[in-house]
Design a protein around this motif. Sequence first.
Motif, PDB file in Angstrom:
ATOM      1  N   UNK A 272       0.803  -1.218   0.000  1.00 55.91           N
ATOM      2  CA  UNK A 272       0.000   0.000   0.000  1.00 55.91           C
ATOM      3  C   UNK A 272       0.831   1.261   0.000  1.00 55.91           C
ATOM      4  N   UNK A 273       2.115   1.122   0.321  1.00 54.00           N
ATOM      5  CA  UNK A 273       3.034   2.268   0.284  1.00 54.00           C
ATOM      6  C   UNK A 273       4.329   1.806  -0.368  1.00 54.00           C
ATOM      7  N   UNK A 274       5.147   2.756  -0.805  1.00 50.47           N
ATOM      8  CA  UNK A 274       6.398   2.418  -1.476  1.00 50.47           C
ATOM      9  C   UNK A 274       7.424   1.898  -0.463  1.00 50.47           C
ATOM     10  N   UNK A 275       8.481   1.224  -0.922  1.00 47.80           N
ATOM     11  CA  UNK A 275       9.533   0.772  -0.004  1.00 47.80           C
ATOM     12  C   UNK A 275      10.162   1.918   0.788  1.00 47.80           C
ATOM     13  N   UNK A 276      10.357   3.062   0.144  1.00 44.94           N
ATOM     14  CA  UNK A 276      10.940   4.220   0.831  1.00 44.94           C
ATOM     15  C   UNK A 276      10.004   4.701   1.936  1.00 44.94           C
ATOM     16  N   UNK A 277       8.722   4.806   1.634  1.00 43.71           N
ATOM     17  CA  UNK A 277       7.743   5.230   2.639  1.00 43.71           C
ATOM     18  C   UNK A 277       7.658   4.217   3.780  1.00 43.71           C
ATOM     19  N   UNK A 278       7.752   2.942   3.441  1.00 45.88           N
ATOM     20  CA  UNK A 278       7.708   1.884   4.458  1.00 45.88           C
ATOM     21  C   UNK A 278       8.890   2.016   5.419  1.00 45.88           C
ATOM     22  N   UNK A 279      10.080   2.284   4.879  1.00 42.31           N
ATOM     23  CA  UNK A 279      11.271   2.438   5.723  1.00 42.31           C
ATOM     24  C   UNK A 279      11.138   3.682   6.601  1.00 42.31           C
ATOM     25  N   UNK A 280      10.651   4.756   6.036  1.00 46.10           N
ATOM     26  CA  UNK A 280      10.485   5.992   6.807  1.00 46.10           C
ATOM     27  C   UNK A 280       9.454   5.799   7.918  1.00 46.10           C
ATOM     28  N   UNK A 281       8.371   5.102   7.622  1.00 40.29           N
ATOM     29  CA  UNK A 281       7.323   4.855   8.608  1.00 40.29           C
ATOM     30  C   UNK A 281       7.860   4.046   9.783  1.00 40.29           C
ATOM     31  N   UNK A 282       8.614   2.986   9.503  1.00 35.54           N
ATOM     32  CA  UNK A 282       9.152   2.147  10.569  1.00 35.54           C
ATOM     33  C   UNK A 282      10.235   2.857  11.357  1.00 35.54           C
ATOM     34  N   UNK A 283      10.997   3.716  10.702  1.00 35.95           N
ATOM     35  CA  UNK A 283      12.013   4.495  11.408  1.00 35.95           C
ATOM     36  C   UNK A 283      11.366   5.438  12.422  1.00 35.95           C
ATOM     37  N   UNK A 284      10.239   6.036  12.026  1.00 32.09           N
ATOM     38  CA  UNK A 284       9.509   6.932  12.934  1.00 32.09           C
ATOM     39  C   UNK A 284       8.940   6.172  14.128  1.00 32.09           C
ATOM     40  N   UNK A 285       8.461   4.934  13.889  1.00 35.97           N
ATOM     41  CA  UNK A 285       7.880   4.147  14.970  1.00 35.97           C
ATOM     42  C   UNK A 285       8.941   3.730  15.986  1.00 35.97           C
ATOM     43  N   UNK A 286      10.191   3.579  15.518  1.00 36.72           N
ATOM     44  CA  UNK A 286      11.260   3.148  16.408  1.00 36.72           C
ATOM     45  C   UNK A 286      11.825   4.291  17.225  1.00 36.72           C
ATOM     46  N   UNK A 287      11.595   5.519  16.778  1.00 37.68           N
ATOM     47  CA  UNK A 287      12.140   6.678  17.494  1.00 37.68           C
ATOM     48  C   UNK A 287      11.189   7.157  18.593  1.00 37.68           C
TER      49      UNK A 287
END
Length: 287
Positions: A272-287
């Motif tokens: 549902x989202x691009x690989x770049x958006x997926x990485x950015x989303x998970x990075x935000x959740x980890x911070x």
Amino acid sequence: METDRITTMVFKNNSNEFLCVTELNKENQNSVFNVRETDMTFIWNTGEKLNITVDKVPYHLLRNEIIFLTEFHKIDAIDVDTARMVRFNQSFFCIINHDNEVGSKGLLFFGATGVPVVTVDEQIVRDFEISWDIFMREMGQDDILQKDMLQSMLKRMLILSVRILRKSTNLNKLENSQADIIREFNYLVEGHFSKHHDVAFYASKLNKSPKTLSNLFSIVSQRAPLNIIHDRIMAHARLQINYTNLSIKEIAYELGYEDIQTFSRFFKNKEGISPVQYREKNAMLQN
């Protein structure tokens, strides 16, 4: 033989054969993270609940549910009341070489269909309890027959689990030879998904037509062979995006895509989202 606070017992020898049985609790639950090369693991929840996150996916096990993992699964977190863990390496018991005895290849281990969870109903819990009790007693022995006895108990627990999973996945609706085709397909996908994305490749390896594979899978599952291949690609893509610093282009190439655009379209279609958006989303959740 080594004993650690009586909750963990280990068999190992000069041939690098390793088997560990552990009574897990909140004090020693972090021992699940000590995974070594070729380790196979299954964890049997004996408490009210067990929460475990594998490859960023949470699993909530009820009492008498068992989860099966290989060295390639990344355990992120675990919360245990009480559980029992068996961990063994390939030298002690090779799942592939002993497949004709146990039938767990492509089902409990090395399958492309996800992390297997087996539910042990009350009618056969006693069979698992007996196996565990003998396991623990044999871990305290020290003679030339110890390894054979330990392997027998391990095989017994795996066979009991295979029976449950075959029934719950409708494999029992097929003849043994047909069920073996599905298991072998799952195993082949696990080994080749990064290079071969088409059903025809696996069908040829099995000396079957793609149509035959589709017909077999339609009997036991809502998931077609192509869906299984795609899901396995996605599982690895998520793993690499979440746990490595590889660029999206490098991940795409690793997964057999010659250009990043094709991989990105595939990923977005599934996630549902691009690989770049997926990485950015998970990075935000980890911070």
